[in-house]
Enzyme design. Structure first.
Site, short mmCIF file in Angstrom:
data_model
loop_
_atom_site.label_atom_id
_atom_site.label_comp_id
_atom_site.label_asym_id
_atom_site.label_seq_id
_atom_site.Cartn_x
_atom_site.Cartn_y
_atom_site.Cartn_z
N ASP A 94 -2.95 1.83 -10.10
CA ASP A 94 -3.63 1.65 -11.38
C ASP A 94 -2.62 1.21 -12.46
OD1 ASP A 94 -5.67 1.74 -13.14
OD2 ASP A 94 -5.88 3.93 -13.22
N ASP A 116 2.98 -5.60 -2.46
CA ASP A 116 2.57 -5.04 -3.74
C ASP A 116 1.25 -5.73 -4.08
OD1 ASP A 116 2.11 -4.62 -6.39
OD2 ASP A 116 4.15 -5.07 -7.04
N1 AR6 Z 1 0.45 -2.07 -4.26
C1 AR6 Z 1 -0.19 -1.56 -3.19
N2 AR6 Z 1 -0.31 -0.25 -2.94
C2 AR6 Z 1 0.25 0.60 -3.83
C3 AR6 Z 1 0.93 0.16 -4.99
C4 AR6 Z 1 1.03 -1.25 -5.18
N3 AR6 Z 1 1.65 -1.77 -6.25
N4 AR6 Z 1 1.37 1.26 -5.67
C5 AR6 Z 1 0.99 2.34 -4.97
N5 AR6 Z 1 0.32 1.96 -3.85
P1 AR6 Z 1 -2.52 5.85 -5.96
P2 AR6 Z 1 -5.04 7.31 -5.66
C6 AR6 Z 1 -0.29 2.78 -2.80
O1 AR6 Z 1 -1.80 7.09 -6.35
O2 AR6 Z 1 -4.45 8.20 -4.64
C7 AR6 Z 1 -3.70 6.92 -10.68
O3 AR6 Z 1 -2.99 7.59 -11.67
C8 AR6 Z 1 0.18 4.20 -2.68
O4 AR6 Z 1 1.31 4.26 -1.85
O5 AR6 Z 1 -2.24 4.63 -6.74
O6 AR6 Z 1 -6.41 6.76 -5.43
C9 AR6 Z 1 -5.15 6.66 -11.07
O7 AR6 Z 1 -5.30 6.45 -12.46
C10 AR6 Z 1 -1.02 4.87 -2.04
O8 AR6 Z 1 -0.99 4.74 -0.63
O9 AR6 Z 1 -4.12 6.04 -6.03
C11 AR6 Z 1 -5.82 7.89 -10.60
O10 AR6 Z 1 -5.73 8.92 -11.55
C12 AR6 Z 1 -2.22 4.08 -2.54
O11 AR6 Z 1 -1.67 2.90 -3.13
C13 AR6 Z 1 -5.08 8.27 -9.38
O12 AR6 Z 1 -3.78 7.73 -9.53
C14 AR6 Z 1 -3.05 4.82 -3.57
O13 AR6 Z 1 -2.22 5.60 -4.43
C15 AR6 Z 1 -5.68 7.65 -8.13
O14 AR6 Z 1 -5.03 8.13 -7.01
#
Ligand code: AR6
Length: 337
Positions: free
Chosen positions: A33, A9
């Protein structure tokens, strides 16, 4: 190790900065985020409000507040629209601009999530490729420790083609190691007994190695017999006309470890470190085995790790970051530790 792929995480990672996959408002959201805002506390939102948003591909920095990381670098990835909407360039910009910002603030370590690969729908294998290629390029001319945090291994896959060709290679090597099918062999023994024929040595028939792959002579081997690992490494660096920095960067080894090896003639590296240098020096299989032997190791066909290394050497693919991507996908230790 300058680039390390880890499963964690990101809010728990101890690095100078962690990167947030944000949206253009910078006011929080779901996924990473949301997790970062929750873990950092409400002061983060207050600082983000003053930033006035962020364009896609750009990056802005805030403090880390309650996180173990000192800073958060907020970047906005592209939404995936099928691949023809400049997505790859924008995603590459996210990594480039975040790394540039980290460099500007003299940060020594940074952790990235797989930007855009969640809510924004970017295919994970492509997102990973871009991340590794941009970070890899950056590390060839910069000293920094970069963590690539892959949260959900289940959804993570190497590119289909690479994955299946490595799997095929692993299968082939296992067969090479056990070339005689057990049932045939028993049947063979039975026939031999029936007819009272003396059993011959059933040793596997091996194809001779192509001469082109045997680049070092017996003379060479004898001449360098008494060398230690460190001496052999330094000699090979000279022979290949490489610099120290070029070598340890291509080996994904940090400068401190390299100078330890350089200054201690009897240094015994770990197996992944020794292999990392073989990769950086673009050694062929025989030369790799010679170098490994100096550190007290061998390559075998019954270890998946070893076979994957041999696959890349066979393919003459010496990109350490791609090799680590494959090792990670096959749950093996990574090179460069
Ligand atoms: N630690 C590491 N990786 C993570 C975690 C964590 N705690 N949580 C999720 N991931 P995303 P995006 C992974 O959706 O696609 C938000 O609402 C997850 O499995 O977080 O860039 C923002 O405000 C995935 O592989 O980001 C934007 O509106 C990766 O992190 C939008 O989502 C990215 O998933 C951005 O979307």
């Amino acid at each position: 190790m300058p680039l390390e792929i880890i499963r964690n995480d990101i809010t728990k990672v101890h690095a100078d900065a962690i990167v947030n996959a944000a949206n253009t408002s910078l006011l929080g959201g779901g996924g990473v985020d949301g997790a970062i805002h929750r873990a950092a506390g409400s002061q983060l939102l207050a600082e983000c409000r003053a930033l006035g948003g962020c364009e896609i591909g750009q990056a802005k920095i805030t403090k880390g507040y309650k996180l173990p990381a000192k800073y958060i670098i907020h970047t906005v990835g592209p939404v995936w629209h099928g691949g023809n909407d400049n997505e790859e360039k924008l995603l590459a910009d996210c990594y480039k601009n975040s790394l540039a910002l980290a460099k500007k603030h003299n940060l020594e370590s940074i952790a990235f999530p797989l930007i855009s690969s969640g809510a924004f729908g970017y295919p994970k294998d492509r997102a990973l490729k871009t991340a590794i290629s941009i970070i890899g390029d950056f590390l060839l001319s910069n000293d920094m420790t970069v963590y690539l945090v892959v949260f959900d291994k289940a959804a993570f896959a190497l590119s289909e083609k690479l994955f299946s060709s490595i799997t095929q290679y692993i299968d082939d090597k296992y067969i090479e190691e056990h070339p005689v099918d057990r049932s045939n062999r028993l049947e063979e023994r039975h026939i031999l007994k029936e007819y009272c024929i003396e059993e011959p040595m059933l040793s596997p028939i091996r194809e001779p190695e192509p001469a082109a792959k045997r680049k070092r002579s017996l003379d060479d081997v004898v001449k360098h017999m008494d060398e230690t690992f460190s001496q052999m490494l330094l000699r090979l660096i000279d022979e290949k006309g490489m610099t120290d920095a070029e070598t340890y960067k291509k080996a994904n080894i940090d400068r401190k470890l390299f100078s330890k090896i350089r200054n201690d003639i009897n240094y015994k590296p770990s197996k992944p470190t020794a292999i990392a240098f073989a990769i950086a020096l673009r050694l062929n299989l025989d030369e790799t085995k010679d170098l490994l032997l100096k550190a007290g190791f061998a390559l075998s066909h019954s270890s998946k790790f070893d076979i994957i290394i041999q696959y890349f050497i066979d393919e003459e693919n010496y990109n350490i970051f791609e090799i680590n991507e494959a090792l990670f996908a096959f749950d093996q230790n990574l090179l460069g530790v």
